[in-house]
Enzyme design. Structure first.
Site, PDB file in Angstrom:
ATOM      1  N   HIS A 278       0.846  -1.189   0.000  1.00  0.00           N
ATOM      2  CA  HIS A 278       0.000   0.000   0.000  1.00  0.00           C
ATOM      3  C   HIS A 278       0.877   1.232   0.000  1.00  0.00           C
ATOM      4  O   HIS A 278       1.941   1.226   0.624  1.00  0.00           O
ATOM      5  CB  HIS A 278      -0.916   0.006   1.239  1.00  0.00           C
ATOM      6  CG  HIS A 278      -2.057   0.942   1.117  1.00  0.00           C
ATOM      7  ND1 HIS A 278      -1.955   2.277   1.438  1.00  0.00           N
ATOM      8  CD2 HIS A 278      -3.313   0.744   0.668  1.00  0.00           C
ATOM      9  CE1 HIS A 278      -3.110   2.853   1.206  1.00  0.00           C
ATOM     10  NE2 HIS A 278      -3.965   1.952   0.738  1.00  0.00           N
ATOM     11  N   ASP A 335      -7.891  -5.445  -0.150  1.00  0.00           N
ATOM     12  CA  ASP A 335      -8.373  -6.341  -1.206  1.00  0.00           C
ATOM     13  C   ASP A 335      -8.004  -7.810  -0.993  1.00  0.00           C
ATOM     14  O   ASP A 335      -8.464  -8.667  -1.739  1.00  0.00           O
ATOM     15  CB  ASP A 335      -7.807  -5.882  -2.563  1.00  0.00           C
ATOM     16  CG  ASP A 335      -8.354  -4.522  -2.949  1.00  0.00           C
ATOM     17  OD1 ASP A 335      -9.573  -4.367  -2.921  1.00  0.00           O
ATOM     18  OD2 ASP A 335      -7.552  -3.618  -3.258  1.00  0.00           O
TER      19      ASP A 335
HETATM   20  N1  ACO Z   1       4.027  -7.509  -4.690  1.00  0.00           N
HETATM   21  C1  ACO Z   1       5.354  -7.524  -4.844  1.00  0.00           C
HETATM   22  N2  ACO Z   1       6.157  -6.458  -4.683  1.00  0.00           N
HETATM   23  C2  ACO Z   1       5.558  -5.306  -4.364  1.00  0.00           C
HETATM   24  C3  ACO Z   1       4.175  -5.207  -4.177  1.00  0.00           C
HETATM   25  C4  ACO Z   1       3.391  -6.368  -4.346  1.00  0.00           C
HETATM   26  N3  ACO Z   1       2.096  -6.358  -4.173  1.00  0.00           N
HETATM   27  N4  ACO Z   1       3.869  -3.929  -3.860  1.00  0.00           N
HETATM   28  C5  ACO Z   1       5.017  -3.247  -3.850  1.00  0.00           C
HETATM   29  N5  ACO Z   1       6.046  -4.078  -4.151  1.00  0.00           N
HETATM   30  C6  ACO Z   1       7.460  -3.754  -4.190  1.00  0.00           C
HETATM   31  C7  ACO Z   1       7.826  -3.010  -5.465  1.00  0.00           C
HETATM   32  O1  ACO Z   1       8.186  -3.898  -6.487  1.00  0.00           O
HETATM   33  C8  ACO Z   1       8.961  -2.155  -4.981  1.00  0.00           C
HETATM   34  O2  ACO Z   1      10.097  -2.966  -4.890  1.00  0.00           O
HETATM   35  P1  ACO Z   1      11.569  -2.340  -5.242  1.00  0.00           P
HETATM   36  O3  ACO Z   1      11.861  -1.355  -4.158  1.00  0.00           O
HETATM   37  O4  ACO Z   1      12.475  -3.521  -5.254  1.00  0.00           O
HETATM   38  O5  ACO Z   1      11.440  -1.710  -6.605  1.00  0.00           O
HETATM   39  C9  ACO Z   1       8.582  -1.789  -3.559  1.00  0.00           C
HETATM   40  O6  ACO Z   1       7.717  -2.856  -3.118  1.00  0.00           O
HETATM   41  C10 ACO Z   1       7.820  -0.471  -3.470  1.00  0.00           C
HETATM   42  O7  ACO Z   1       6.712  -0.571  -4.352  1.00  0.00           O
HETATM   43  P2  ACO Z   1       6.058   0.640  -5.116  1.00  0.00           P
HETATM   44  O8  ACO Z   1       5.489   0.126  -6.410  1.00  0.00           O
HETATM   45  O9  ACO Z   1       6.997   1.784  -5.173  1.00  0.00           O
HETATM   46  O10 ACO Z   1       4.891   0.982  -4.146  1.00  0.00           O
HETATM   47  P3  ACO Z   1       3.679   1.924  -4.473  1.00  0.00           P
HETATM   48  O11 ACO Z   1       3.381   2.648  -3.231  1.00  0.00           O
HETATM   49  O12 ACO Z   1       3.928   2.708  -5.690  1.00  0.00           O
HETATM   50  O13 ACO Z   1       2.525   0.859  -4.832  1.00  0.00           O
HETATM   51  C11 ACO Z   1       0.642  -0.489  -4.750  1.00  0.00           C
HETATM   52  C12 ACO Z   1       1.436   0.616  -4.052  1.00  0.00           C
HETATM   53  C13 ACO Z   1       0.287  -0.067  -6.162  1.00  0.00           C
HETATM   54  C14 ACO Z   1      -0.634  -0.723  -3.966  1.00  0.00           C
HETATM   55  C15 ACO Z   1       1.499  -1.776  -4.768  1.00  0.00           C
HETATM   56  O14 ACO Z   1       1.800  -2.182  -3.468  1.00  0.00           O
HETATM   57  C16 ACO Z   1       0.832  -2.905  -5.548  1.00  0.00           C
HETATM   58  O15 ACO Z   1       0.986  -2.983  -6.774  1.00  0.00           O
HETATM   59  N6  ACO Z   1       0.095  -3.823  -4.854  1.00  0.00           N
HETATM   60  C17 ACO Z   1      -0.607  -4.875  -5.544  1.00  0.00           C
HETATM   61  C18 ACO Z   1      -1.924  -4.356  -6.096  1.00  0.00           C
HETATM   62  C19 ACO Z   1      -2.921  -4.087  -4.989  1.00  0.00           C
HETATM   63  O16 ACO Z   1      -3.144  -4.903  -4.117  1.00  0.00           O
HETATM   64  N7  ACO Z   1      -3.580  -2.930  -5.069  1.00  0.00           N
HETATM   65  C20 ACO Z   1      -4.586  -2.507  -4.108  1.00  0.00           C
HETATM   66  C21 ACO Z   1      -4.065  -1.426  -3.224  1.00  0.00           C
HETATM   67  S1  ACO Z   1      -5.240  -0.954  -2.011  1.00  0.00           S
HETATM   68  C22 ACO Z   1      -6.390  -0.105  -2.875  1.00  0.00           C
HETATM   69  O17 ACO Z   1      -6.178   0.545  -3.827  1.00  0.00           O
HETATM   70  C23 ACO Z   1      -7.757  -0.260  -2.472  1.00  0.00           C
END
Ligand code: ACO
Length: 401
Positions: A278, A335
């Site tokens: 998140h 989710d």
């Molecule tokens: N699975 C694996 N790795 C992840 C995940 C995940 N779900 N989420 C983040 N990471 C990793 C990224 O790859 C990144 O790694 P790095 O530092 O090696 O590059 C690090 O964690 C930081 O991730 P960001 O993408 O910079 O985090 P951001 O805050 O931009 O993304 C998001 C947040 C989009 C929710 C992300 O965690 C994600 O894609 N989750 C999966 C989709 C999801 O469940 N969405 C619902 C969110 S809640 C809502 O909207 C209701």
């Protein structure tokens, strides 16, 4: 220090903040989130208390009007919701314009936007009375439109709302009743649906809410603004994640890959662990805790077995024990468990983001109105760091390679 008045006049300075992770776009008194400590409060009330003690309509009123309603206020608002639950018959033709398997999210956003044309008197909301009416129409009709979009996608006749039923029962009736065969949901199912909607009701400046505020900042009307919020919600990284989680869990169930193989793929960045991570929470999302418990309770009390719940638990345990997820502070989000509840209610997967949208409607409305009344609000217009070519002279066609 530079105060905000100076900032308004300052030109030529651009803060580069991709994804606006550290940019405050507004001041808001609706929802408080502390991502470090896993705290979520609406108008000061903890989400855990609202989930346990409140109803969806009460929570919606809290968000939209600022206070928990008195008995009289709640009765009056419920009456208003019943009064406005039907759609204008002409609006039903919009559903005919979609193909038989039309995406319910596309139908929802289009019909909500069209709704504005049926209420031209509410396109320019001027006072609290008109806002209350527009809010009631949206909260009530989003449920009717959502259920009709499902019926349309199944080729089933529309089931008109029944004003004698509660908000959640009425929705289940419109989804699942058949002519001469009313659907009688279990009380646990109705409570689980109410809780699902409460938990989704608002989450401060998330992508869809920010979209609503972005569109609203142009002085676009409430219907158009929330319709754009629905589009923003659709994506897999936001409201579409609940459906993506079920897809992921089901692939594991079908043996496409095992839990540890899947996590290895995630760590190689071939895919993401959906329902994890998140932007704001660097701790367990409190909504995930509530929904996880509710999923267990619902399945246990109704005797439903769902192998996906065990797989979700296994995946969560394995991820939380893994350095990759610990280092990045990735935890289950709202989710991760919500789809298990929706499956138990008989809601098909392509309706999952629509269910999120029904729940989020009060939040979008509250934010739109807060922005509308905020004298400090300005047109949302972020800047950029330009990376394209410097000035070039136009080339006639014959000189282009
Ligand atoms: N699975 C694996 N790795 C992840 C995940 C995940 N779900 N989420 C983040 N990471 C990793 C990224 O790859 C990144 O790694 P790095 O530092 O090696 O590059 C690090 O964690 C930081 O991730 P960001 O993408 O910079 O985090 P951001 O805050 O931009 O993304 C998001 C947040 C989009 C929710 C992300 O965690 C994600 O894609 N989750 C999966 C989709 C999801 O469940 N969405 C619902 C969110 S809640 C809502 O909207 C209701």
């Amino acid at each position: 220090g530079i105060d905000v008045t100076d900032l308004r006049r300052l030109t030529g300075y651009v803060a580069y903040d991709p994804g606006y992770a550290n940019t405050g776009s507004c001041k808001s008194s609706i929802t408080f989130v502390d991502g470090e400590r896993g705290i979520l409060r609406h108008r000061g009330y903890p989400i855990e208390q609202l989930a346990e003690k409140s109803s969806f309509i009460e929570t919606a009123m809290l968000l939209i009007f600022g206070e928990l309603p008195t008995t009289e206020e709640r009765t009056a608002f419920r009456a208003l919701l019943s009064e406005h639950e039907l759609l204008h018959e002409d609006l039903l033709h919009h559903f005919d314009g979609f193909p038989p398997n039309g995406e319910p999210m596309a139908i929802l956003s289009a019909v909500i936007n069209s709704l504005g044309s049926y209420h031209p008197e509410l396109l320019e909301i001027l006072n609290l009375h008109e806002f209350r009416l527009a809010a009631a129409k949206l909260v009530s009709k989003v449920r009717t439109i959502a259920a009709f979009s499902y019926r349309k996608s199944r080729g089933l006749p529309f089931m008109y709302p029944n004003p004698d039923l509660s908000y959640c029962r009425n929705f289940l009736h419109m989804m699942f009743s058949m002519p001469n065969r009313p659907f009688e949901p279990l009380p646990q199912a109705v409570s689980a649906l109410s809780l699902f909607l409460i938990v989704h009701a608002d989450h401060e400046q998330n992508c869809s809410c920010s979209t609503v505020r972005m569109v609203g900042s142009t002085q676009a009307n409430l219907f158009a603004s929330v319709s754009s919020g629905i589009c923003a919600l659709w994506g897999r990284l936001h409201g579409g994640a609940n459906a993506a989680v079920i897809e992921m869990l089901d692939n594991i169930r079908q043996g496409q890959y095992g839990v540890s193989d899947f996590l290895e793929r995630v760590k190689k960045k071939e895919c993401r662990l959906m329902g994890f991570g998140h932007r704001v929470y660097r701790n367990f999302d409190p909504r995930a805790r509530v929904l996880k418990k509710a999923a267990h309770n619902l399945l246990m009390s109704t005797g439903i077995t769902d192998p996906l719940l065990d797989i979700a638990q296994e995946l969560e345990d394995a991820a939380l024990a893994d350095d990759y997820f610990q280092e990045r502070r990735l935890y289950p989000n709202v989710d991760f468990y919500s789809g298990i509840i929706l499956r138990a209610l008989g809601i098909p997967v392509n309706m999952f983001p629509v269910m999120f949208a029904i729940g989020r409607m009060p939040g979008w409305i509250a934010h739109w109105f807060e922005e509308y009344r905020d004298p400090a609000i300005r047109l949302h217009r972020p800047r950029q760091i330009y990376t394209g070519p410097k000035q070039r002279d136009f080339l006639p066609m014959e000189q282009r390679l």
